[in-house]
Motif scaffolding. Structure first.
Motif, PDB file in Angstrom:
ATOM      1  N   LYS A   8     -51.742  -3.810 122.512  1.00  0.00           N
ATOM      2  CA  LYS A   8     -52.449  -5.024 122.947  1.00  0.00           C
ATOM      3  C   LYS A   8     -53.955  -4.796 122.853  1.00  0.00           C
ATOM      4  O   LYS A   8     -54.457  -3.758 123.285  1.00  0.00           O
ATOM      5  CB  LYS A   8     -52.037  -5.372 124.382  1.00  0.00           C
ATOM      6  CG  LYS A   8     -52.764  -6.596 124.949  1.00  0.00           C
ATOM      7  CD  LYS A   8     -53.856  -6.223 125.904  1.00  0.00           C
ATOM      8  CE  LYS A   8     -54.759  -7.390 126.233  1.00  0.00           C
ATOM      9  NZ  LYS A   8     -55.789  -7.055 127.217  1.00  0.00           N
ATOM     10  N   GLY A  10     -57.677  -6.362 123.856  1.00  0.00           N
ATOM     11  CA  GLY A  10     -58.377  -7.312 124.729  1.00  0.00           C
ATOM     12  C   GLY A  10     -59.531  -7.993 124.019  1.00  0.00           C
ATOM     13  O   GLY A  10     -59.832  -7.703 122.843  1.00  0.00           O
ATOM     14  N   GLY A  11     -60.191  -8.891 124.751  1.00  0.00           N
ATOM     15  CA  GLY A  11     -61.224  -9.756 124.176  1.00  0.00           C
ATOM     16  C   GLY A  11     -62.371  -9.015 123.504  1.00  0.00           C
ATOM     17  O   GLY A  11     -62.776  -9.370 122.386  1.00  0.00           O
ATOM     18  N   THR A 173     -58.630  -1.475 125.332  1.00  0.00           N
ATOM     19  CA  THR A 173     -59.660  -2.270 125.987  1.00  0.00           C
ATOM     20  C   THR A 173     -61.033  -1.678 125.714  1.00  0.00           C
ATOM     21  O   THR A 173     -61.206  -0.920 124.753  1.00  0.00           O
ATOM     22  CB  THR A 173     -59.326  -2.407 127.496  1.00  0.00           C
ATOM     23  OG1 THR A 173     -60.296  -3.234 128.120  1.00  0.00           O
ATOM     24  CG2 THR A 173     -59.253  -1.061 128.203  1.00  0.00           C
ATOM     25  N   ASP A 174     -62.024  -2.050 126.557  1.00  0.00           N
ATOM     26  CA  ASP A 174     -63.392  -1.584 126.306  1.00  0.00           C
ATOM     27  C   ASP A 174     -63.772  -0.383 127.169  1.00  0.00           C
ATOM     28  O   ASP A 174     -64.924   0.022 127.190  1.00  0.00           O
ATOM     29  CB  ASP A 174     -64.393  -2.742 126.503  1.00  0.00           C
ATOM     30  CG  ASP A 174     -64.275  -3.395 127.862  1.00  0.00           C
ATOM     31  OD1 ASP A 174     -63.486  -2.920 128.706  1.00  0.00           O
ATOM     32  OD2 ASP A 174     -64.974  -4.398 128.092  1.00  0.00           O
ATOM     33  N   GLY A 177     -59.858   4.178 129.698  1.00  0.00           N
ATOM     34  CA  GLY A 177     -58.728   4.434 130.577  1.00  0.00           C
ATOM     35  C   GLY A 177     -58.943   3.799 131.937  1.00  0.00           C
ATOM     36  O   GLY A 177     -59.881   3.029 132.139  1.00  0.00           O
ATOM     37  N   TYR A 179     -60.044   4.170 135.652  1.00  0.00           N
ATOM     38  CA  TYR A 179     -60.987   5.020 136.374  1.00  0.00           C
ATOM     39  C   TYR A 179     -60.730   4.951 137.879  1.00  0.00           C
ATOM     40  O   TYR A 179     -60.042   4.056 138.365  1.00  0.00           O
ATOM     41  CB  TYR A 179     -62.427   4.576 136.075  1.00  0.00           C
ATOM     42  CG  TYR A 179     -62.979   5.117 134.775  1.00  0.00           C
ATOM     43  CD1 TYR A 179     -62.449   4.694 133.549  1.00  0.00           C
ATOM     44  CD2 TYR A 179     -64.009   6.047 134.762  1.00  0.00           C
ATOM     45  CE1 TYR A 179     -62.945   5.196 132.350  1.00  0.00           C
ATOM     46  CE2 TYR A 179     -64.517   6.547 133.569  1.00  0.00           C
ATOM     47  CZ  TYR A 179     -63.982   6.117 132.372  1.00  0.00           C
ATOM     48  OH  TYR A 179     -64.466   6.615 131.185  1.00  0.00           O
ATOM     49  N   THR A 181     -62.706   3.971 139.991  1.00  0.00           N
ATOM     50  CA  THR A 181     -63.110   2.614 140.347  1.00  0.00           C
ATOM     51  C   THR A 181     -63.769   2.022 139.113  1.00  0.00           C
ATOM     52  O   THR A 181     -63.899   2.699 138.088  1.00  0.00           O
ATOM     53  CB  THR A 181     -64.042   2.569 141.573  1.00  0.00           C
ATOM     54  OG1 THR A 181     -64.118   1.214 142.049  1.00  0.00           O
ATOM     55  CG2 THR A 181     -65.451   3.076 141.265  1.00  0.00           C
ATOM     56  N   ASP A 182     -64.173   0.753 139.174  1.00  0.00           N
ATOM     57  CA  ASP A 182     -64.779   0.120 138.004  1.00  0.00           C
ATOM     58  C   ASP A 182     -66.024   0.902 137.573  1.00  0.00           C
ATOM     59  O   ASP A 182     -67.011   0.961 138.309  1.00  0.00           O
ATOM     60  CB  ASP A 182     -65.147  -1.328 138.350  1.00  0.00           C
ATOM     61  CG  ASP A 182     -65.584  -2.112 137.122  1.00  0.00           C
ATOM     62  OD1 ASP A 182     -65.971  -1.470 136.118  1.00  0.00           O
ATOM     63  OD2 ASP A 182     -65.543  -3.353 137.177  1.00  0.00           O
ATOM     64  N   ARG A 184     -68.288   0.204 135.707  1.00  0.00           N
ATOM     65  CA  ARG A 184     -69.499  -0.625 135.612  1.00  0.00           C
ATOM     66  C   ARG A 184     -70.217  -0.711 136.959  1.00  0.00           C
ATOM     67  O   ARG A 184     -71.395  -1.028 137.028  1.00  0.00           O
ATOM     68  CB  ARG A 184     -69.158  -2.032 135.148  1.00  0.00           C
ATOM     69  CG  ARG A 184     -68.690  -2.051 133.727  1.00  0.00           C
ATOM     70  CD  ARG A 184     -68.434  -3.464 133.221  1.00  0.00           C
ATOM     71  NE  ARG A 184     -67.446  -3.382 132.161  1.00  0.00           N
ATOM     72  CZ  ARG A 184     -67.698  -2.931 130.942  1.00  0.00           C
ATOM     73  NH1 ARG A 184     -68.905  -2.550 130.612  1.00  0.00           N
ATOM     74  NH2 ARG A 184     -66.728  -2.866 130.049  1.00  0.00           N
ATOM     75  N   LYS A 209     -59.281  -5.134 137.414  1.00  0.00           N
ATOM     76  CA  LYS A 209     -58.770  -6.066 136.400  1.00  0.00           C
ATOM     77  C   LYS A 209     -58.441  -5.393 135.060  1.00  0.00           C
ATOM     78  O   LYS A 209     -58.080  -6.066 134.101  1.00  0.00           O
ATOM     79  CB  LYS A 209     -59.749  -7.211 136.190  1.00  0.00           C
ATOM     80  CG  LYS A 209     -61.032  -6.802 135.480  1.00  0.00           C
ATOM     81  CD  LYS A 209     -61.722  -8.031 134.926  1.00  0.00           C
ATOM     82  CE  LYS A 209     -62.916  -7.607 134.082  1.00  0.00           C
ATOM     83  NZ  LYS A 209     -63.494  -8.673 133.324  1.00  0.00           N
ATOM     84  N   VAL A 210     -58.556  -4.071 135.012  1.00  0.00           N
ATOM     85  CA  VAL A 210     -58.302  -3.377 133.750  1.00  0.00           C
ATOM     86  C   VAL A 210     -56.877  -3.635 133.225  1.00  0.00           C
ATOM     87  O   VAL A 210     -56.660  -3.681 132.022  1.00  0.00           O
ATOM     88  CB  VAL A 210     -58.657  -1.866 133.880  1.00  0.00           C
ATOM     89  CG1 VAL A 210     -57.817  -1.168 134.918  1.00  0.00           C
ATOM     90  CG2 VAL A 210     -58.593  -1.154 132.558  1.00  0.00           C
TER      91      VAL A 210
HETATM   92  P1  ADP Z   1     -59.820  -6.733 128.152  1.00  0.00           P
HETATM   93  O1  ADP Z   1     -60.654  -7.844 127.648  1.00  0.00           O
HETATM   94  O2  ADP Z   1     -59.675  -5.614 127.165  1.00  0.00           O
HETATM   95  O3  ADP Z   1     -58.511  -7.187 128.700  1.00  0.00           O
HETATM   96  P2  ADP Z   1     -60.861  -6.519 130.838  1.00  0.00           P
HETATM   97  O4  ADP Z   1     -62.282  -6.960 130.972  1.00  0.00           O
HETATM   98  O5  ADP Z   1     -59.813  -7.451 131.290  1.00  0.00           O
HETATM   99  O6  ADP Z   1     -60.639  -6.061 129.332  1.00  0.00           O
HETATM  100  O7  ADP Z   1     -60.647  -5.130 131.608  1.00  0.00           O
HETATM  101  C1  ADP Z   1     -61.476  -4.034 131.331  1.00  0.00           C
HETATM  102  C2  ADP Z   1     -62.541  -3.928 132.402  1.00  0.00           C
HETATM  103  O8  ADP Z   1     -61.942  -3.657 133.661  1.00  0.00           O
HETATM  104  C3  ADP Z   1     -63.503  -2.780 132.218  1.00  0.00           C
HETATM  105  O9  ADP Z   1     -64.551  -3.112 131.348  1.00  0.00           O
HETATM  106  C4  ADP Z   1     -63.977  -2.493 133.636  1.00  0.00           C
HETATM  107  O10 ADP Z   1     -65.235  -3.049 133.898  1.00  0.00           O
HETATM  108  C5  ADP Z   1     -62.952  -3.194 134.515  1.00  0.00           C
HETATM  109  N1  ADP Z   1     -62.357  -2.331 135.546  1.00  0.00           N
HETATM  110  C6  ADP Z   1     -62.196  -2.661 136.852  1.00  0.00           C
HETATM  111  N2  ADP Z   1     -61.659  -1.667 137.537  1.00  0.00           N
HETATM  112  C7  ADP Z   1     -61.448  -0.658 136.668  1.00  0.00           C
HETATM  113  C8  ADP Z   1     -60.897   0.650 136.781  1.00  0.00           C
HETATM  114  N3  ADP Z   1     -60.436   1.121 137.947  1.00  0.00           N
HETATM  115  N4  ADP Z   1     -60.827   1.406 135.674  1.00  0.00           N
HETATM  116  C9  ADP Z   1     -61.266   0.954 134.488  1.00  0.00           C
HETATM  117  N5  ADP Z   1     -61.811  -0.269 134.319  1.00  0.00           N
HETATM  118  C10 ADP Z   1     -61.895  -1.081 135.383  1.00  0.00           C
END
Ligand code: ADP
Ligand code: ASP
Ligand code: MG
Length: 404
Positions: A8, A10-11, A173-174, A177, A179, A181-182, A184, A209-210
């Motif tokens: 899969k 992502g955006g 995704t971007d 893996g 983490y 926590t987020d 970012r 939201k990962v």
């Molecule tokens: P996609 O468009 O590939 O579905 P998302 O934006 O939905 O990507 O999910 C990826 C994002 O999730 C990351 O860029 C990150 O900022 C966020 N995120 C939130 N919590 C976590 C976490 N625990 N580990 C990794 N990423 C996380």
């Protein structure tokens, strides 16, 4: 015989023609060893753009038309990716939800997958063609288009992996893996090599939201191993493991958080049997998910009853509770949209005392007031004022030694 895997993207991974070509290369490489089924999201920003467009006509657009519109982003990326693959010498075909009978409930914008026609996907694979499937959407029994909630392409991918008995579902995704926590919000966050299904369920449920929570629920139910990895750089990513036990041996796996929450408190409500059902029954009937539910000890037969919902549901919940006021017999309805939730997640909580007090200490040292506390076996959730959210996440992350 080669194994079936689902990939899969992502955006952000399909956000431009260059990115689509990069993804085509990842797929091409994978087809050398496996039979590959692909699920795509809309190009980054596209779903938001479509939502904004719809809302320029009405705050509350027709639900059927809204889903018909916001599902189009995935059709664009699926076709573009199929073209990129063909140009790269890989046979590919895009499929919409109706073309693979991705059947869902008819709850527009939060539909649940009921069934999908695996035969069509498998016969395409067996012809040596890579099926590229639009994520995030389905069709009702009567053929109307539905969508699965934000982040829903993850769920499409895992559902298809379950249906065709795939060896694995890789969520590209971007980030590279899952983490602690987020990353970012906390640049010191550490990538996990693996996380258990139950921990990922809590992390996703509490806002990481990962991966969409419904995807993790599917993976858990149908025992599909899921890997989260980057489409931008090579790496092993994070395995969401079906095995029990915390493989990293950490007490706490991570800190998750949710913004845009609203807290409702029914003050001085009559504490009679059935009161919780009376309050939340009509909310559930409207398919609104309720979180953190707390009822105080009653004094003179009266109590306070508090719960939280996503802020986008605020108006609906408010009107339900106001309509039910006579039956509910409360003195005041307090609504606070200025809150956020932060959760500490870890299977180690089961066997270790002192996690809660450590979390309380971390927030108190930053002068952050905790408004509501709720716990489950492997999770502690704290409701706080929204403006302190990032500070709270950082201080909890530090207090539990989660930095790399
Ligand atoms: P996609 O468009 O590939 O579905 P998302 O934006 O939905 O990507 O999910 C990826 C994002 O999730 C990351 O860029 C990150 O900022 C966020 N995120 C939130 N919590 C976590 C976490 N625990 N580990 C990794 N990423 C996380
Ligand atoms: N495109 C949809 C969204 O932005 C689905 C997804 O990306 O998973 O929510
Ligand atoms: Mg996503």
């Amino acid at each position: 015989m080669s194994e079936i895997i689902v990939q899969k993207f992502g955006g952000t991974s399909v956000g431009s023609d260059e990115r689509i070509n990069a993804v085509a290369n990842i797929i091409k490489k994978a087809t050398k060893e496996n039979k590959v089924i692909v699920v795509v999201s809309a190009m980054s920003g596209e779903t938001n753009r479509l939502i904004k467009l719809a809302k320029s006509f009405s705050d509350n657009p027709n639900r059927r038309e809204f889903d018909a519109l916001i599902s189009t982003g995935e059709k664009v990326s699926a076709s573009l990716l199929a073209m990129a693959l063909e140009a790269n010498g890989v046979k590919a075909k895009s499929f919409s939800a109706s073309q693979i009978s991705m059947k869902t409930t008819n709850h527009h914008s939060k539909a649940r997958i009921v069934d999908v026609d695996g035969k069509k996907i498998l016969s395409t694979l067996n012809e040596g063609i890579v099926p590229i499937i639009t994520g995030f959407q389905g069709i009702t029994e009567s053929g109307d288009v539905t969508t699965l909630g934000r982040g829903g392409s993850d769920t499409t991918a895992v559902a298809i992996a379950a249906q065709v008995d795939a060896t694995r579902c890789d969520i590209y995704t971007d980030v590279d893996g899952v983490y602690t926590t987020d990353p970012r919000v906390v640049p010191e966050a550490k990538k996990l090599d693996s996380i258990t299904m139950e921990e990922m369920l809590e992390m996703a449920g509490q806002g990481a939201k990962v991966v969409q929570i419904r995807a993790v629920e599917f993976a858990n139910k149908y025992k599909v191993p899921v890997r989260v990895l980057s489409s931008f750089e090579e790496g092993e990513g994070t395995l969401i493991s079906l095995k029990e036990g915390n493989m990293e041996n950490a007490l706490i796996s991570g800190i998750a958080f949710k913004k845009d929450q609203t807290k409702f408190t029914l003050h001085s409500v009559a504490d009679t049997p059935g009161i919780a059902h009376k309050i939340l029954g009509p909310v559930n009937d409207k398919d609104i998910s309720v979180d953190v539910i707390v009822q105080n000890v009653s004094v003179n037969g009266k109590t306070d009853f508090t719960f939280t919902v996503d802020s986008e549901e605020e108006e609906k919940v408010k009107s339900i509770l106001e309509n039910e006021k006579s039956g509910l017999d409360y003195a005041d309805l307090l609504i606070d949209a200025n809150i956020a939730k932060v959760s500490v997640v870890g299977a180690g909580m089961r066997s270790h005392a002192g996690i809660a007090s450590k979390a309380f200490e971390a927030l108190s040292s930053e002068g952050i007031n905790i408004q509501v506390i709720s716990t489950s076996e492997i999770k502690l959730t704290l409701v706080i004022e929204e403006k302190y959210l990032e500070l709270a996440v950082r201080s909890l992350h530090k207090a539990f030694n989660l930095e790399k």
